[in-house]
Enzyme design. Structure first.
Site, short mmCIF file in Angstrom:
data_model
loop_
_atom_site.label_atom_id
_atom_site.label_comp_id
_atom_site.label_asym_id
_atom_site.label_seq_id
_atom_site.Cartn_x
_atom_site.Cartn_y
_atom_site.Cartn_z
N LYS A 106 -24.46 -12.51 34.38
CA LYS A 106 -23.37 -11.90 35.15
C LYS A 106 -22.67 -10.87 34.28
CE LYS A 106 -22.70 -16.10 37.90
NZ LYS A 106 -21.77 -17.17 38.32
N GLY A 136 -22.59 -17.63 41.96
CA GLY A 136 -21.70 -18.47 42.74
C GLY A 136 -20.83 -19.33 41.85
N ALA A 140 -21.92 -24.78 34.62
CA ALA A 140 -23.15 -25.45 34.18
C ALA A 140 -22.97 -26.94 33.96
CB ALA A 140 -23.66 -24.78 32.91
N LYS A 191 -15.57 -11.43 38.12
CA LYS A 191 -14.74 -12.65 38.07
C LYS A 191 -14.51 -13.12 36.64
CE LYS A 191 -18.34 -15.51 37.13
NZ LYS A 191 -18.47 -16.64 36.20
N SER A 254 -14.63 -23.34 32.16
CA SER A 254 -14.90 -21.91 32.18
C SER A 254 -14.67 -21.31 30.79
CB SER A 254 -13.99 -21.21 33.19
OG SER A 254 -13.96 -19.82 32.98
N ARG A 255 -15.71 -20.75 30.21
CA ARG A 255 -15.58 -20.14 28.88
C ARG A 255 -14.62 -18.97 28.91
NH1 ARG A 255 -21.00 -18.16 26.18
NH2 ARG A 255 -21.38 -20.41 26.16
#
Length: 332
Positions: A106, A136, A140, A191, A254-255
């Site tokens: 992404k 989406g 992970a 995002k 979320s990194r």
């Protein structure tokens, strides 16, 4: 599908390999590290990236790209966006004719301002219809833990999209097909930058109202850019847009959000990178290329600009917040 190759054994690549195996496919997983490949084969784990997950025996890891790609008709590319071109240049001679190439990355490439599907076409010379994108709200860790989730499989070739949908369909992951590759990729790339902004706001102690405003105005930015590039509003209002944005902006997994939070607490980029085991969040790099892409279409993206200035121009997070809140009022 039979056998698929996943090129990249990070958290997302490994999670996708597990999904494919759970759906009944044999999977070859290419890992850069011999230690990771050896652990996957001997212990059926990847403790470096997915510490608590037991992997199916149908996954076989290798450090040899030729071995991973030999005769495989579906290749899923799970390396970071800014290294995709260099990796593909080394792999393209081993990719079977007619194979479906799937981007799991992404981002927008620095310099060329290409989306990942465009990079794949440029390097391999395949028809654009052979390239699919998976995107989406796909954290992970949660997917590897088999928590219910959904994803988008975007491809201009409906037959390839449906084949990939079937290959990824499990009891815990539901794939939806979409022909809007542009919208799916723009939602996935942008995002990450908005999640950095949300993390920064949380890091300086701001609450849920601020987060909601950042997410909502961030979506407006994403839609302006996406529509200018030819995306549909339905895609950006769906899983690949709003869904991915909400998950990445709010999750502790979320990194990008975590990285932004560290910056908000006063850490430098180097300190935040050290704390995240040497990994730079994708949005730190992508904010520059996304901003350049938006500028080329005369699209205003103030949140993205603020993140870029914090990450690359020395602007403090406090100054960025004041800058955003101080913008002139206007109709929504």
């Amino acid at each position: 599908m039979g056998t698929a190759a996943v090129m990249g054994a990070g958290a997302w690549g490994t999670a996708v390999a597990k999904v494919l195996a759970d759906a009944g496919n044999d999977v070859r997983l290419w890992a850069r590290s011999p230690e990771v490949a050896g652990e996957v084969n001997a212990e059926h784990t990847n403790s470096r990236y997915l510490s608590s997950v037991v992997l199916p025996t149908a996954i076989r890891a290798t450090t040899d790209p030729a071995e991973a790609l030999d005769g495989v008709s579906t290749v899923l590319l799970g390396v970071p966006s800014q290294s995709l071109r260099a990796n593909l240049e080394g792999w393209r001679g081993h990719i079977a004719d007619g194979a479906t190439l799937v981007s799991l990355a992404k981002g927008i490439e620095l310099g060329t301002l290409m989306r990942m599907s465009q990079v794949i076409v440029a390097v391999t010379g395949v028809d654009a219809g052979q390239v699919a994108v998976v995107s989406g709200p796909n954290l992970a860790d949660e997917i590897a833990d088999e928590q219910p989730a959904a994803t988008v499989v975007a491809c201009s070739d409906s037959g390839r999209a449906v084949a990939l949908q079937r290959a990824l369909n499990t009891g815990y992951l539901r794939p939806y097909t979409n022909s809007d590759v542009v919208g799916t990729e723009i939602g996935g790339a942008c995002k990450n930058v908005i999640a950095l902004a949300c993390g920064m706001a949380a890091g300086v102690g701001l609450g849920e109202n601020t987060a909601a405003a950042i997410i909502t105005r961030g979506l407006a930015e994403i839609m302006r850019l996406g529509i200018a590039l030819g995306a549909t509003t339905a895609t950006l209002a769906g899983l690949a847009g709003v869904g991915d944005l909400v998950a990445t902006c709010t999750s502790a997994h979320s990194r990008n959000r975590t990285f932004g939070q560290r910056l908000g607490r006063g850490e430098t980029l180097a300190q935040a990178q050290l704390a995240t085991h040497g990994h730079v969040a994708e949005g730190v790099t992508s904010c520059a290329s996304i901003l350049s892409l938006a500028s080329s279409y005369d699209i205003e993206m103030p949140l993205t600009d603020a993140v870029y200035r914090v990450c690359h121009k020395g602007l403090s997070v406090d100054e960025a917040v004041v800058l955003l809140l101080g913008r002139s009022t206007k109709p929504e």
